[in-house]
Design a protein around this motif. Sequence first.
Motif, PDB file in Angstrom:
ATOM      1  N   LEU A   7       0.830  -1.203   0.000  1.00 51.14           N
ATOM      2  CA  LEU A   7       0.000   0.000   0.000  1.00 51.14           C
ATOM      3  C   LEU A   7       0.869   1.260   0.000  1.00 51.14           C
ATOM      4  N   GLN A   8       1.897   1.258   0.817  1.00 48.54           N
ATOM      5  CA  GLN A   8       2.801   2.409   0.877  1.00 48.54           C
ATOM      6  C   GLN A   8       3.537   2.564  -0.457  1.00 48.54           C
ATOM      7  N   PHE A   9       3.926   1.444  -1.055  1.00 51.57           N
ATOM      8  CA  PHE A   9       4.598   1.494  -2.352  1.00 51.57           C
ATOM      9  C   PHE A   9       3.692   2.131  -3.400  1.00 51.57           C
ATOM     10  N   LEU A  10       2.429   1.712  -3.445  1.00 53.60           N
ATOM     11  CA  LEU A  10       1.500   2.273  -4.426  1.00 53.60           C
ATOM     12  C   LEU A  10       1.275   3.768  -4.189  1.00 53.60           C
ATOM     13  N   GLN A  11       1.245   4.187  -2.945  1.00 55.05           N
ATOM     14  CA  GLN A  11       1.115   5.618  -2.647  1.00 55.05           C
ATOM     15  C   GLN A  11       2.330   6.396  -3.147  1.00 55.05           C
TER      16      GLN A  11
END
Length: 65
Positions: A7-11
Amino acid sequence: MAKTNPLQFLQQVRSEVAKVTWPTRRETVITTIMVFIMVALAAVFFLVVDQLLSWGVGFILGIGR
């Protein structure tokens, strides 16, 4: 190296993509036309060079009489 969750990567990816300056339609069309012109000029240049080299080699070998 620190691991990030998906999720952090996609953000992070989304925030980086937001920083990209995308070309306008007009810029894309002009650039495409310029590429086609340069390809045509390169093709003519290499055709002329190929013909000159062919003529020169034929003349040196004596088969271009």
